[in-house]
Scaffold this active site. Sequence first.
Site, short mmCIF file in Angstrom:
data_model
loop_
_atom_site.label_atom_id
_atom_site.label_comp_id
_atom_site.label_asym_id
_atom_site.label_seq_id
_atom_site.Cartn_x
_atom_site.Cartn_y
_atom_site.Cartn_z
N ASP A 151 -4.50 -58.67 -71.38
CA ASP A 151 -3.87 -58.81 -70.07
C ASP A 151 -4.84 -58.45 -68.96
O ASP A 151 -5.69 -57.56 -69.12
CB ASP A 151 -2.65 -57.89 -69.99
CG ASP A 151 -2.01 -57.93 -68.62
OD1 ASP A 151 -1.44 -58.98 -68.27
OD2 ASP A 151 -2.11 -56.92 -67.89
N GLU A 156 -6.47 -63.59 -70.55
CA GLU A 156 -5.69 -63.96 -69.37
C GLU A 156 -6.61 -63.84 -68.15
O GLU A 156 -6.72 -62.79 -67.53
CB GLU A 156 -4.46 -63.06 -69.19
CG GLU A 156 -3.53 -63.55 -68.10
CD GLU A 156 -2.78 -62.45 -67.37
OE1 GLU A 156 -1.70 -62.72 -66.84
OE2 GLU A 156 -3.29 -61.31 -67.32
#
Length: 647
Positions: free
Chosen positions: A320, A374
């Site tokens: 993330d 990401e």
Amino acid sequence: MPLNILDYDPYLEPFKEDLSLRLFEYARTKKRLLGVNGSLSDFANGYKYFGFQQEENRWTFREWAPAAKRAFLVGDFNNWENDFELKAAYGGVWEISSPGTLPVGSKVKVKLILENGQTVYRVPSYAMYAIPNETAQLDGVIVNPQYHFKNKTPQIKEAPLIYEAHIGISTEEYRINTYKAFTRDVLPRIKKAGYNTIQLMAIMEHPLYASFGYQVSNFFAISSRFGQPEDLMELIDVAHGLGMRVLLDVVHSHAVKNVGDGLNLFDGTTAQYFHEGARGEHSAWNTKLFNYGKDEVIHFLLSNLKFWMETYHFDGFRFDGVTSMLYHDHGLGTAFTDYSKYFSLNTDVEAVTYLMLAQELIHQINPQALTIAEDMSAMPGMALPISSGGIGFDYRLSMGIPDFWIKQLKEKTDDTLDLMGLWWELTTRRPGEKNIGYAESHDQALVGDKTIMMWLANDEIYWKMDINSPSLIIDRAIALHKLIRLVTFSLAGEGYLNFMGNEFGHPEWLDFPRPGNGDDYQHARRQWSLSEDPQLRFKYLLAFDQDMIDLEHRFKFLNQTDQLSQKWIKNEDKLLAYQKGDLLFVFNFHPSYEQTLSLLTKEKPELIFDTDDNKYGGFGPRSSFGWSKGELHLVLAPRTAMVFKIK
């Protein structure tokens, strides 16, 4: 090490020195950490040394707190007294060893006396479990999970078909769901839907439920809201037995600010884990930022990755907030319009080095592991091997595509859909890099936004999804929901991702119980029954998604990007046709008109998929086709698509 990345993308030639620096810093850091012959896997064993260790007839506890003056282990096992004082060891490590076995189940904290005389209490940094106490802060809990894994990780040869899931909101009831209930109730749904990979969110312990798991306090602890460590182990084991691998949505981009719960000011100093001053603060997220140039921090984070793989048998990670790690400004307000934006003083070289080390470690432990970045900035080489001058991820997320669809649905009309722009958005990749395509993830469903189905249907979704209730709005919503997914699925990546429930057009948005909504669970659950009710049209979207996913199982075409050829594209008539592998896709995006099209095909095509089929909530078969002398003649109804097998 050769810069093969330049063979993939010659436009990077002006930045050859920057790419060489990437490799130099990676090699230099490895040598500093490992010496000449050391391995990252051996280096990343912090979880086997720190925290609680059962060693034959003794147990040992170690903590790293270099700025502390004295340290004690306190808990309900010793009435929170000071009789377990830790001894100072090398490098700021404190340790204690005691005869017997671990007092499993006991609440515990580290009590530190700081240089200024202040006494503070901290959850052990390697704690595997933590629960809220009466003050709403967290206490560590001593656990020693005993679970025997029965199933090996499945060897999946096809493209990743990822089902993004959140344990807590996975029940239809107005409560937080559990690992056990997810294993029992949701895993069979995912298997039936055809997905081969599960991506679990919000597993790492986080004090604020509404943070969606992205403000982590305890990096080695599972979220206690959902159950016990053995419960998560069983979930992953059962998923493996069903032929699905499991990824962890790992958060190494930042940490929660909470003092006492997590790492912030652990030993009284900011610099123990994080950067000092403004560099250590994320202004948009109000969180702390790791110092990736510090050996002890690298050791902590790499040990964390190995821990999740070896202790819980996770098969890889979705990292993330990678964009936030890559740049000193965290990508906030930066338009990445040219390559110079990636190779500048704004680039955090230490973070890039850490990510490269992480990728090497993960694939050293498990060569079949899957890693996904990401990164909204499209950093060159993100998903190229380190040996080629890349950062080493297996895939990057195609993050621009959901934004394309939301902008189309929010700001434009159906007849202004730009097929040229759509084609470019869906097919443009960094050379040599693999992508995970998706039309929407959890991001697009968070409060303040809406799912694609809600943008399409709005209030009619509440009143007109009954199979006997005519509605032009719902007809349009169902038709476009299918087209958006099929064109994204087939073009946007070498893998595909869906957030749970969106496959059947889950209504509304995501919002967690909080004071602002009266602690309501209305939007923090998944209404599975909508797709199971024979009187509701959600069932059509579920059937469509299952058969769409099955196309990859049958034809394995997602990875055949080199066999993609555009056959027809024309904005005026809203027709799009392309071949990928053995499949021919033909779309009519026109909102009103039937369209005709002729395409050359050497062999007679076989129709295998029609979005207008009655079982998908369509009105067909309305479209028709015929083949003669090497030419396919098509008549396509508005807002429909057909897929043909042509070999």
